[in-house]
Design a protein around this motif. Structure first.
Motif, PDB file in Angstrom:
ATOM      1  N   MET A   1       0.851  -1.177   0.000  1.00  0.00           N
ATOM      2  CA  MET A   1       0.000   0.000   0.000  1.00  0.00           C
ATOM      3  C   MET A   1       0.895   1.238   0.000  1.00  0.00           C
ATOM      4  SD  MET A   1      -2.999  -1.143   2.708  1.00  0.00           S
ATOM      5  CE  MET A   1      -2.036  -2.210   3.759  1.00  0.00           C
ATOM      6  N   LYS A   2       0.432   2.261  -0.681  1.00  0.00           N
ATOM      7  CA  LYS A   2       1.176   3.511  -0.769  1.00  0.00           C
ATOM      8  C   LYS A   2       0.276   4.685  -0.469  1.00  0.00           C
ATOM      9  CE  LYS A   2       4.898   2.850  -4.088  1.00  0.00           C
ATOM     10  NZ  LYS A   2       5.449   3.270  -5.367  1.00  0.00           N
TER      11      LYS A   2
ATOM     12  N   LEU B   1       4.278   7.797   1.873  1.00  0.00           N
ATOM     13  CA  LEU B   1       4.647   6.577   2.594  1.00  0.00           C
ATOM     14  C   LEU B   1       4.448   5.317   1.768  1.00  0.00           C
ATOM     15  CD1 LEU B   1       2.745   7.303   5.932  1.00  0.00           C
ATOM     16  CD2 LEU B   1       5.212   7.530   5.560  1.00  0.00           C
ATOM     17  N   ILE B   2       5.239   4.317   2.101  1.00  0.00           N
ATOM     18  CA  ILE B   2       4.992   2.954   1.654  1.00  0.00           C
ATOM     19  C   ILE B   2       4.660   2.152   2.909  1.00  0.00           C
ATOM     20  CG2 ILE B   2       5.971   0.863   0.648  1.00  0.00           C
ATOM     21  CD1 ILE B   2       7.898   2.638  -0.914  1.00  0.00           C
ATOM     22  N   LEU B   3       3.521   1.483   2.908  1.00  0.00           N
ATOM     23  CA  LEU B   3       3.169   0.559   3.981  1.00  0.00           C
ATOM     24  C   LEU B   3       3.608  -0.808   3.494  1.00  0.00           C
ATOM     25  CD1 LEU B   3       1.193   3.059   4.277  1.00  0.00           C
ATOM     26  CD2 LEU B   3      -0.242   1.514   5.574  1.00  0.00           C
ATOM     27  N   ARG B   4       4.566  -1.400   4.195  1.00  0.00           N
ATOM     28  CA  ARG B   4       5.189  -2.629   3.717  1.00  0.00           C
ATOM     29  C   ARG B   4       5.488  -3.560   4.881  1.00  0.00           C
ATOM     30  NH1 ARG B   4      10.078  -2.488   5.796  1.00  0.00           N
ATOM     31  NH2 ARG B   4      11.391  -0.634   5.775  1.00  0.00           N
ATOM     32  N   PRO B   5       5.736  -4.838   4.562  1.00  0.00           N
ATOM     33  CA  PRO B   5       6.117  -5.762   5.639  1.00  0.00           C
ATOM     34  C   PRO B   5       7.409  -5.298   6.314  1.00  0.00           C
ATOM     35  CG  PRO B   5       5.585  -6.964   3.626  1.00  0.00           C
ATOM     36  CD  PRO B   5       5.634  -5.505   3.263  1.00  0.00           C
ATOM     37  N   LEU B   6       7.498  -5.562   7.592  1.00  0.00           N
ATOM     38  CA  LEU B   6       8.755  -5.306   8.299  1.00  0.00           C
ATOM     39  C   LEU B   6       9.811  -6.272   7.774  1.00  0.00           C
ATOM     40  CD1 LEU B   6       7.330  -4.873  11.901  1.00  0.00           C
ATOM     41  CD2 LEU B   6       8.349  -3.080  10.482  1.00  0.00           C
ATOM     42  N   ARG B   7      11.059  -5.793   7.670  1.00  0.00           N
ATOM     43  CA  ARG B   7      12.160  -6.598   7.130  1.00  0.00           C
ATOM     44  C   ARG B   7      13.240  -6.751   8.200  1.00  0.00           C
ATOM     45  NH1 ARG B   7      11.568  -3.376   1.558  1.00  0.00           N
ATOM     46  NH2 ARG B   7      12.417  -1.639   2.721  1.00  0.00           N
ATOM     47  N   PRO B   8      14.064  -7.801   8.084  1.00  0.00           N
ATOM     48  CA  PRO B   8      15.134  -7.996   9.073  1.00  0.00           C
ATOM     49  C   PRO B   8      16.017  -6.760   9.261  1.00  0.00           C
ATOM     50  CG  PRO B   8      14.895  -9.976   7.767  1.00  0.00           C
ATOM     51  CD  PRO B   8      13.994  -8.934   7.140  1.00  0.00           C
TER      52      PRO B   8
ATOM     53  N   ARG C   1       3.378  15.283  11.955  1.00  0.00           N
ATOM     54  CA  ARG C   1       3.563  15.653  10.551  1.00  0.00           C
ATOM     55  C   ARG C   1       2.506  15.045   9.635  1.00  0.00           C
ATOM     56  NH1 ARG C   1       9.750  14.525   9.419  1.00  0.00           N
ATOM     57  NH2 ARG C   1       9.154  15.400   7.419  1.00  0.00           N
ATOM     58  N   GLY C   2       1.470  14.425  10.219  1.00  0.00           N
ATOM     59  CA  GLY C   2       0.375  13.863   9.444  1.00  0.00           C
ATOM     60  C   GLY C   2       0.594  12.446   8.939  1.00  0.00           C
ATOM     61  N   TYR C   3       1.723  11.841   9.266  1.00  0.00           N
ATOM     62  CA  TYR C   3       1.997  10.486   8.783  1.00  0.00           C
ATOM     63  C   TYR C   3       1.016   9.459   9.342  1.00  0.00           C
ATOM     64  CZ  TYR C   3       6.555  12.083   7.027  1.00  0.00           C
ATOM     65  OH  TYR C   3       7.560  12.723   6.354  1.00  0.00           O
ATOM     66  N   ALA C   4       0.668   9.571  10.623  1.00  0.00           N
ATOM     67  CA  ALA C   4      -0.234   8.594  11.237  1.00  0.00           C
ATOM     68  C   ALA C   4      -1.594   8.631  10.548  1.00  0.00           C
ATOM     69  CB  ALA C   4      -0.377   8.860  12.734  1.00  0.00           C
ATOM     70  N   ALA C   5      -2.131   9.815  10.324  1.00  0.00           N
ATOM     71  CA  ALA C   5      -3.433   9.928   9.647  1.00  0.00           C
ATOM     72  C   ALA C   5      -3.354   9.368   8.234  1.00  0.00           C
ATOM     73  CB  ALA C   5      -3.893  11.387   9.630  1.00  0.00           C
ATOM     74  N   GLU C   6      -2.285   9.690   7.542  1.00  0.00           N
ATOM     75  CA  GLU C   6      -2.091   9.221   6.167  1.00  0.00           C
ATOM     76  C   GLU C   6      -2.048   7.691   6.117  1.00  0.00           C
ATOM     77  OE1 GLU C   6       1.414  10.055   2.947  1.00  0.00           O
ATOM     78  OE2 GLU C   6       0.865  11.731   4.268  1.00  0.00           O
ATOM     79  N   ALA C   7      -1.280   7.092   6.997  1.00  0.00           N
ATOM     80  CA  ALA C   7      -1.147   5.637   7.016  1.00  0.00           C
ATOM     81  C   ALA C   7      -2.447   4.962   7.455  1.00  0.00           C
ATOM     82  CB  ALA C   7      -0.004   5.234   7.944  1.00  0.00           C
TER      83      ALA C   7
END
Length: 173
Positions: A1-2, A6-13, A99-105
């Motif tokens: 999701m974008k 932001l890119i909403l993506r799986p967590l990586r190692p 900065r609005g990231y939480a609302a955006e995500a």
């Protein structure tokens, strides 16, 4: 999701050091339920547990929030799906807050929950002293439905737990 930023993506190692750093920050973790310090090993374990999980799987799914501009991990959102409903959560680095990231995500995640996943209701549970997240939830259309006073044990302190809910038909209108 974008989103736009932001890119909403799986967590990586490779996210483990950044994840551990912001989750260990007392200002970030103040209203969260994990134990401090949140170590790199804790982060590695969470990332391993999330491997292959996607939003809509039963239980918690943590999703990384990566800045498109800087390619850095800014935080994570979570979706805890159970039947026709889910609970959401959000954690941002201190530098990314306000900065609005939480609302955006969360807009993208909630749209996914009601659209693609066809869930009927999304809820959030917060410490009512977390006024920034309370404002965020109200801005997104959530309604406060209850507060359990002194009902949540967080790091040895009995705190209040406020519940907010949003129905799918409210989101779509």
């Amino acid at each position: 999701m974008k989103t736009e930023r932001l890119i909403l993506r799986p967590l990586r190692p490779g996210d483990a050091p950044a994840l551990a750093a912001y989750r260990s920050d007392p200002a970030v973790a103040r209203y969260q339920g994990w134990e401090l310090p949140y170590t790199v090993q804790d982060a590695q374990q969470l990332i391993a547990e999330m491997a292959g999980r996607v939003p809509g799987d039963e239980g918690w799914v943590q999703i990384g929030l990566e800045s498109l501009a800087e390619s850095v991990l800014l935080g994570d959102v979570a979706l805890n799906t159970s039947g026709r409903q889910a609970e959401i959560g959000v954690t941002l680095t201190l530098a990314a807050q306000g900065r609005g990231y939480a609302a955006e995500a969360l807009r993208v995640l909630i749209s996914h929950a009601f659209g693609s996943l066809k869930l009927e209701q999304v809820r959030a549970e917060i410490d009512p002293r977390n006024v920034a997240v309370e404002r965020l939830l109200l801005t997104l259309g959530f309604r406060h439905t209850s507060t359990e006073y002194g009902g949540y044990l967080n790091r040895g302190e009995w705190t209040d737990n406020a519940v907010y809910r949003l129905k799918g038909e409210e989101w779509l209108t």
